[in-house]
Write an enzyme that holds these catalytic residues in place. Structure first.
Site, PDB file in Angstrom:
ATOM      1  N   GLN A 244      50.933  37.359  49.895  1.00 26.62           N
ATOM      2  CA  GLN A 244      49.540  36.927  49.867  1.00 26.62           C
ATOM      3  C   GLN A 244      48.628  37.882  50.647  1.00 26.62           C
ATOM      4  OE1 GLN A 244      49.146  33.707  48.204  1.00 26.62           O
ATOM      5  NE2 GLN A 244      47.053  34.406  47.946  1.00 26.62           N
TER       6      GLN A 244
ATOM      7  N   LYS B 225      47.901  40.666  48.180  1.00 27.47           N
ATOM      8  CA  LYS B 225      47.160  40.122  47.040  1.00 27.47           C
ATOM      9  C   LYS B 225      45.708  39.873  47.418  1.00 27.47           C
ATOM     10  CE  LYS B 225      49.140  36.759  44.854  1.00 27.47           C
ATOM     11  NZ  LYS B 225      49.629  35.412  44.491  1.00 27.47           N
TER      12      LYS B 225
ATOM     13  N   LYS C 284      50.330  30.918  53.745  1.00 28.58           N
ATOM     14  CA  LYS C 284      50.955  30.073  52.726  1.00 28.58           C
ATOM     15  C   LYS C 284      51.518  28.837  53.402  1.00 28.58           C
ATOM     16  CE  LYS C 284      51.635  30.170  48.213  1.00 28.58           C
ATOM     17  NZ  LYS C 284      50.622  30.591  47.220  1.00 28.58           N
TER      18      LYS C 284
ATOM     19  N   GLY D  54      45.644  25.053  46.292  1.00 35.43           N
ATOM     20  CA  GLY D  54      46.768  24.471  45.586  1.00 35.43           C
ATOM     21  C   GLY D  54      47.771  25.532  45.170  1.00 35.43           C
ATOM     22  N   ASP D  55      48.917  25.075  44.752  1.00 38.92           N
ATOM     23  CA  ASP D  55      49.965  25.940  44.208  1.00 38.92           C
ATOM     24  C   ASP D  55      50.861  25.008  43.385  1.00 38.92           C
ATOM     25  OD1 ASP D  55      51.147  28.744  44.319  1.00 38.92           O
ATOM     26  OD2 ASP D  55      52.886  27.627  44.995  1.00 38.92           O
TER      27      ASP D  55
ATOM     28  N   THR E  74      43.750  31.800  37.520  1.00 43.49           N
ATOM     29  CA  THR E  74      44.941  32.649  37.590  1.00 43.49           C
ATOM     30  C   THR E  74      45.368  33.087  36.193  1.00 43.49           C
ATOM     31  OG1 THR E  74      45.633  31.428  39.567  1.00 43.49           O
ATOM     32  CG2 THR E  74      47.256  32.858  38.534  1.00 43.49           C
TER      33      THR E  74
ATOM     34  N   SER F  32      39.153  31.293  44.422  1.00 45.62           N
ATOM     35  CA  SER F  32      39.092  30.455  45.621  1.00 45.62           C
ATOM     36  C   SER F  32      38.121  31.047  46.636  1.00 45.62           C
ATOM     37  CB  SER F  32      40.489  30.332  46.246  1.00 45.62           C
ATOM     38  OG  SER F  32      41.294  29.432  45.533  1.00 45.62           O
TER      39      SER F  32
END
Length: 444
Positions: free
Chosen positions: A110, A113, A125, A164-165, A208, A376
């Site tokens: 992350q 990214k 995360k 969220g994930d 995404t 986000s």
């Protein structure tokens, strides 16, 4: 033994039994060797040791009461990995597979990214081994409220902004936000992926999947190619897969296969996305129902076989390590031209090597699936300014970000002598920005 090798050896010794974290760290650090060689000051400052060590790891128990009145206990995690370029940003994953190794691998990825988006957000995360599948709304609310009762003290709009994930959609975000607001008595942008009625952003659900297709389309465009007429296989059937399918179809592609945990559906005439959405978003059902409703479609138990279906474009959008070396070899043999990762680390290191040696255009997750976190961050900007942008405005910003990511990773790969190697390009481009910020801050 060089600097990168020493850091990797120490990382594995100090973090035993964390295979996913080791895999991610190995993939990232080995590609950064050319940068480290060019900047000996990084070794003097212990920069890599600090880069792979989270700034903070929070682990906690989450007690909650199920519908039968029984007390259940799950594990909760938040890894605040790196805040050099902005507040921690990264999703929460609720899934039985969640453990510290997986959260750390996701957090490390992350960092890069988020850096690639060009927006001021650091890497983090979190999540829990709680499984929302089969739970009632009341049980999920009970769990989310308990989870946030601990997490709230560690996050904030300018400190750490979860999203969220897997297993955490709009329902879960709503329950989490409601508990945060109740405890803190403030309505701020502490979570993203919120509902539109309380501060969310348009396009976040689609982001995404759309972003995955936008970056792939740009890689095609510079090669004089396009999605038009391409056969596409997509793994998964959640938000990423569904909206990657939607955008690819809108650009003229034929998506022929998707899967969920039970197995995969193959529709040689092209996936009927309205049926998929009805099953997965409305009924919360299983993909096997698709084959019963659509003539000519077939359903196969198990997931690995999906990669035996010939395609021009493969978009893995499910979970880590879903494409192994053997699956990659089959894809290459069947003529795949583009592989872009919609999930986090869905290809093993061996599979990536097969793609690169086979001349496939391979776009790694930290670049290809950055559309979600980018949007986000756009939601955070809207929250800070008390603004609300139209779907078209957000979608244009998202597309611009993904196009820029492609050219940044392409440029970084070329600059360091690895033209076309987008794993190298993504890691280098993302790392340089973070490393520059870390050096500016001193030894912290």
């Amino acid at each position: 033994m060089n600097y990168v090798e020493r850091v990797l050896e120490n990382l594995k010794a100090q973090n035993p039994n964390e295979p996913e974290f080791h895999q991610a760290a190995t993939e990232i650090l080995t590609t950064l060797a050319p940068v480290v060689e060019k900047h000996p000051e990084y070794e003097a400052a212990g920069l890599l040791e600090r880069f792979v060590e989270p700034e903070r790891v929070i682990m906690f128990r989450v007690p909650w009461i199920d519908d039968s009145g029984k007390v259940q206990v799950n594990k909760g995690y938040r890894v605040q990995f790196n805040s050099a370029i902005g507040p921690y940003k990264g999703g929460l994953r609720f899934d039985p597979s969640v453990n510290l190794s997986i959260i750390k691998f996701l957090g490390l990825e992350q960092i890069l990214k988020n850096s690639l988006t060009g927006l001021p957000i650091g890497g983090g995360k979190g999540g829990s081994n709680f499984d929302p599948k089969g739970k009632s709304d009341r049980e999920i609310m009970s769990f989310c409220q308990s989870f946030m009762t601990e997490l709230y003290r560690h996050i904030g709009a300018d400190t750490d902004v979860p999203a969220g994930d897997i297993g955490v959609g709009g329902r879960e975000i709503g329950f989490l936000f409601g508990q945060y607001k109740r405890i803190r008595d403030e309505h701020v942008g502490v979570l993203t992926g919120r509902g539109l009625s309380y501060g969310g952003s348009l396009v976040r659900t689609e982001a995404t999947g759309y972003g995955l297709v936008y970056i792939t389309d740009e890689a095609m465009r510079v090669r004089g190619d396009s999605f038009k007429g391409k056969t596409v296989v997509i793994s998964g059937s959640g938000n990423v897969a569904i909206y990657a399918c939607e955008k690819a179809q809108s650009l003229g592609a034929k998506v022929v296969a998707m899967y969920d945990r039970g197995g995969y559906v193959y529709d040689p005439a092209g996936i009927k996305l309205d049926v998929i959405k009805q099953i997965k978003e409305v009924e919360r059902g299983k993909l096997k129902d698709y084959a019963q409703r659509v003539s000519g479609a077939t359903y196969t138990e198990g997931c690995r076989g999906i990669w035996t279906i010939p395609c021009d474009v493969a978009l893995p959008c499910a979970t880590q390590n879903e494409i192994d070396e053997n699956s990659a070899k089959i894809l290459v043999k069947n003529g795949v031209k583009y592989v872009a990762e919609g999930a986090n680390m869905p290809s093993t290191l061996e599979a990536i090597s097969v793609f690169q040696k086979g001349g496939v255009v391979f776009l790694p997750a930290k670049a290809a699936n950055a559309g979600g976190v980018a949007t986000s961050a756009l939601e955070m900007a809207q929250s800070s300014g008390r603004m609300f942008w139209t779907f078209g405005e957000v979608d244009k910003k998202l597309k611009d970000i993904m196009v820029n990511i492609y050219h940044n990773i392409d440029g970084a790969a070329k600059e360091y002598g690895y033209a076309g190697n987008y794993v190298m390009g993504a890691n280098i481009a993302g790392f340089i920005k973070v490393a520059t910020a870390m050096m500016s801050h001193g030894i912290v």
